[in-house]
Design a protein around this motif. Structure first.
Motif, PDB file in Angstrom:
ATOM      1  N   ALA A 104      55.110  63.324 134.623  1.00 35.11           N
ATOM      2  CA  ALA A 104      56.036  62.985 133.348  1.00 35.11           C
ATOM      3  C   ALA A 104      55.489  64.183 132.391  1.00 35.11           C
ATOM      4  O   ALA A 104      54.735  64.094 131.953  1.00 35.11           O
ATOM      5  CB  ALA A 104      57.007  62.836 132.544  1.00 35.11           C
ATOM      6  N   VAL A 105      55.755  65.343 132.250  1.00 39.21           N
ATOM      7  CA  VAL A 105      55.338  66.425 131.294  1.00 39.21           C
ATOM      8  C   VAL A 105      56.687  66.662 129.906  1.00 39.21           C
ATOM      9  O   VAL A 105      57.052  67.417 130.272  1.00 39.21           O
ATOM     10  CB  VAL A 105      54.625  67.658 131.377  1.00 39.21           C
ATOM     11  CG1 VAL A 105      53.948  68.856 130.627  1.00 39.21           C
ATOM     12  CG2 VAL A 105      54.023  67.763 132.879  1.00 39.21           C
ATOM     13  N   ARG A 106      56.537  65.543 129.341  1.00 39.24           N
ATOM     14  CA  ARG A 106      57.551  65.521 128.333  1.00 39.24           C
ATOM     15  C   ARG A 106      56.547  65.487 126.690  1.00 39.24           C
ATOM     16  O   ARG A 106      57.340  65.657 125.591  1.00 39.24           O
ATOM     17  CB  ARG A 106      57.875  64.189 128.193  1.00 39.24           C
ATOM     18  CG  ARG A 106      58.546  63.701 129.162  1.00 39.24           C
ATOM     19  CD  ARG A 106      58.906  62.390 129.063  1.00 39.24           C
ATOM     20  NE  ARG A 106      59.393  62.090 130.948  1.00 39.24           N
ATOM     21  CZ  ARG A 106      59.709  60.659 131.290  1.00 39.24           C
ATOM     22  NH1 ARG A 106      59.677  59.638 130.538  1.00 39.24           N
ATOM     23  NH2 ARG A 106      60.249  60.028 132.286  1.00 39.24           N
ATOM     24  N   TRP A 107      55.647  65.467 126.250  1.00 42.72           N
ATOM     25  CA  TRP A 107      54.715  65.744 125.031  1.00 42.72           C
ATOM     26  C   TRP A 107      53.683  66.048 124.964  1.00 42.72           C
ATOM     27  O   TRP A 107      53.135  67.188 125.455  1.00 42.72           O
ATOM     28  CB  TRP A 107      53.933  64.593 124.336  1.00 42.72           C
ATOM     29  CG  TRP A 107      54.855  63.346 124.749  1.00 42.72           C
ATOM     30  CD1 TRP A 107      55.428  62.880 123.710  1.00 42.72           C
ATOM     31  CD2 TRP A 107      55.346  62.415 125.704  1.00 42.72           C
ATOM     32  NE1 TRP A 107      56.652  61.520 124.383  1.00 42.72           N
ATOM     33  CE2 TRP A 107      56.126  61.312 125.339  1.00 42.72           C
ATOM     34  CE3 TRP A 107      54.997  62.112 127.732  1.00 42.72           C
ATOM     35  CZ2 TRP A 107      56.271  59.939 126.403  1.00 42.72           C
ATOM     36  CZ3 TRP A 107      55.333  61.613 128.035  1.00 42.72           C
ATOM     37  CH2 TRP A 107      56.894  60.591 127.611  1.00 42.72           C
ATOM     38  N   PHE A 108      53.953  67.161 123.982  1.00 44.61           N
ATOM     39  CA  PHE A 108      52.380  67.984 123.378  1.00 44.61           C
ATOM     40  C   PHE A 108      51.433  67.327 122.657  1.00 44.61           C
ATOM     41  O   PHE A 108      51.724  66.284 122.142  1.00 44.61           O
ATOM     42  CB  PHE A 108      52.913  69.197 122.178  1.00 44.61           C
ATOM     43  CG  PHE A 108      54.347  70.088 122.809  1.00 44.61           C
ATOM     44  CD1 PHE A 108      53.165  71.067 123.531  1.00 44.61           C
ATOM     45  CD2 PHE A 108      55.406  70.239 122.162  1.00 44.61           C
ATOM     46  CE1 PHE A 108      54.706  72.073 124.345  1.00 44.61           C
ATOM     47  CE2 PHE A 108      56.031  71.515 123.262  1.00 44.61           C
ATOM     48  CZ  PHE A 108      55.181  72.382 123.774  1.00 44.61           C
ATOM     49  N   GLU A 109      49.787  67.285 123.361  1.00 41.77           N
ATOM     50  CA  GLU A 109      49.050  66.632 122.461  1.00 41.77           C
ATOM     51  C   GLU A 109      48.165  67.259 121.332  1.00 41.77           C
ATOM     52  O   GLU A 109      47.830  68.547 121.587  1.00 41.77           O
ATOM     53  CB  GLU A 109      48.349  66.009 124.215  1.00 41.77           C
ATOM     54  CG  GLU A 109      49.717  64.930 124.485  1.00 41.77           C
ATOM     55  CD  GLU A 109      49.158  63.446 123.446  1.00 41.77           C
ATOM     56  OE1 GLU A 109      48.382  63.975 122.867  1.00 41.77           O
ATOM     57  OE2 GLU A 109      49.615  62.794 124.074  1.00 41.77           O
TER      58      GLU A 109
END
Length: 400
Positions: A104-109
């Motif tokens: 899943a791609v849910r966050w900015f780092e």
């Protein structure tokens, strides 16, 4: 004497009791995150970070409460567009900025700052836009079936766009959160109770039918439902409905149940390992550390918090403020219900944090931002020294 009355009114606008409840949550959060660290999963001291997050979060809430909530009638669509832009950028951002995590791609780092989940902010923006839509609709239309359906269509159009982005990530937990906000605001919008019954009864019957079919007709469920989901989501369902048989899929649920069970009435020091104990499964740590008594205390704190938010909604002289508080109450109630439910095996694991207790900057800051909006409704509500009859004719009150 007049100055004294005005001064007392101003001080009454600060909800000291609510600040005290939030302080208790801060103490409990740091305590149980410290206990979770004893499992030695990480080298990072999450307690220090969480304390810093709470200082920032209290600052955010205190600043937000001084902004008149009525200004958000003009800013709500701008904020909503900004939230959609963040979700769009997350969908196309390179892996160096938005790395995938468990598919899943849910966050900015970001360096130094850490991770940031834009959907956390989006749920607040959805509440503001939906509240604005309901307020304007009710001022311009009387309640009838065509007008109620028109209002539902407007509200549905608002939630569809973020839901499409969330499904793509995928983040079904946040999809459910968005729908819970939608339903909470529909309930207080004044639409027909027949429509509300369908909106609430439909999902409940659907969930009951799914559970029955899972155990009675597993082949049909596998063919027509699970075949359309990702492997990760299918494992979550198996881990929820049969955690002790599907050991890998239900490992976290089984361990959480074991932790809570060993806590008994007042807690235990038994050594049980649980992944992500400081975030999604902090309630299992509470039940293990202080048993049923500790879990009951935490749940009571949530009841008090929700009661305060609902009372602020009821006492607001502006329907827009009532709708904001109602949406926030629905959001928090669903999140608490879902997180505790997945910790005790009643609901599937969705990655929800326990608001104000789980470790996490994005979740904590967003929750305190929402509570700051509630405080703003209280702080900026109109106080009538003699009679409110003249004002009551200017606004249509929400139906609770």
């Amino acid at each position: 004497m007049w100055w004294t009355m005005q001064n007392n009114i101003k001080h009454d606008k600060y909800d000291v009791n609510l600040f005290f409840v939030l302080f208790l949550f801060a103490v409990a959060s740091c305590l149980y995150i410290y206990n979770a660290q004893e499992m030695a999963q990480y080298d990072t001291n999450f307690v220090i970070r969480q304390a810093v997050f709470f200082i920032l979060a209290f600052t955010v809430a205190f600043v937000v409460l001084h902004f008149d909530f009525e200004y958000y009638t003009h800013l709500s669509w701008i904020l909503y567009g900004f939230g959609l832009a963040l979700l769009l950028f997350l969908a196309v951002a390179p892996a160096s900025i938005a790395p995938p995590n468990k598919g899943a791609v849910r966050w900015f780092e970001f360096p130094v700052i850490g991770s940031f989940q834009p959907s956390e902010l989006m749920k607040i923006f959805v509440i503001l836009v939906l509240s604005n839509i309901i307020n304007k609709h009710n001022l311009q239309h009387t309640h009838s079936l065509p007008n109620d359906l028109k209002l539902l269509a407007k509200m549905a159009a608002v939630v569809i766009a973020p839901i499409l982005f969330l499904v793509r990530q995928p983040d079904m937990g946040m999809v459910m959160m968005t729908l819970s906000i939608f339903i909470a605001l529909v309930i207080v919008s004044g639409v027909s109770y027949k429509i509300i019954t369908v909106l609430i009864g439909g999902p409940i019957l659907g969930l009951a039918g799914f559970i029955y079919a899972f155990f009675r007709y597993p082949g049909i469920v596998e063919q027509y439902i699970f075949s359309n989901l990702s492997a990760y989501q299918v494992r979550r369902f198996y881990g929820w409905l049969n955690p002790f048989e599907f050991v890998d899929e239900g490992y976290q649920t089984a361990q959480a149940l074991t932790l809570i069970g060993t806590g008994r009435m007042f807690g235990s020091d038994a050594d049980v390992y649980l992944p992500e104990a400081h975030t999604d499964f902090i309630f299992a740590i509470i039940g293990h550390t202080h048993g049923f008594a500790g879990a009951a205390f935490v749940i009571t704190l949530y009841f008090i918090l929700l009661y305060m938010i609902i009372m602020t909604a009821l006492r607001s002289h502006n329907p827009f403020g009532t709708y904001i508080c109602s949406g926030i109450a629905g959001m928090l109630a669903f999140q608490v219900f879902q997180n505790i439910g997945m910790n005790i095996g009643l609901l599937p694991v969705t990655g929800f944090t326990l608001p104000l207790l789980s470790y996490g900057g994005s979740s904590l800051l967003t929750t305190m931002l929402a509570i700051g909006l509630v405080m703003s409704v209280r702080y900026h509500r109109e106080t009538f020294m003699f009679s409110a009859s003249e004002h009551s004719g200017k606004q249509k009150k929400a139906r609770f």
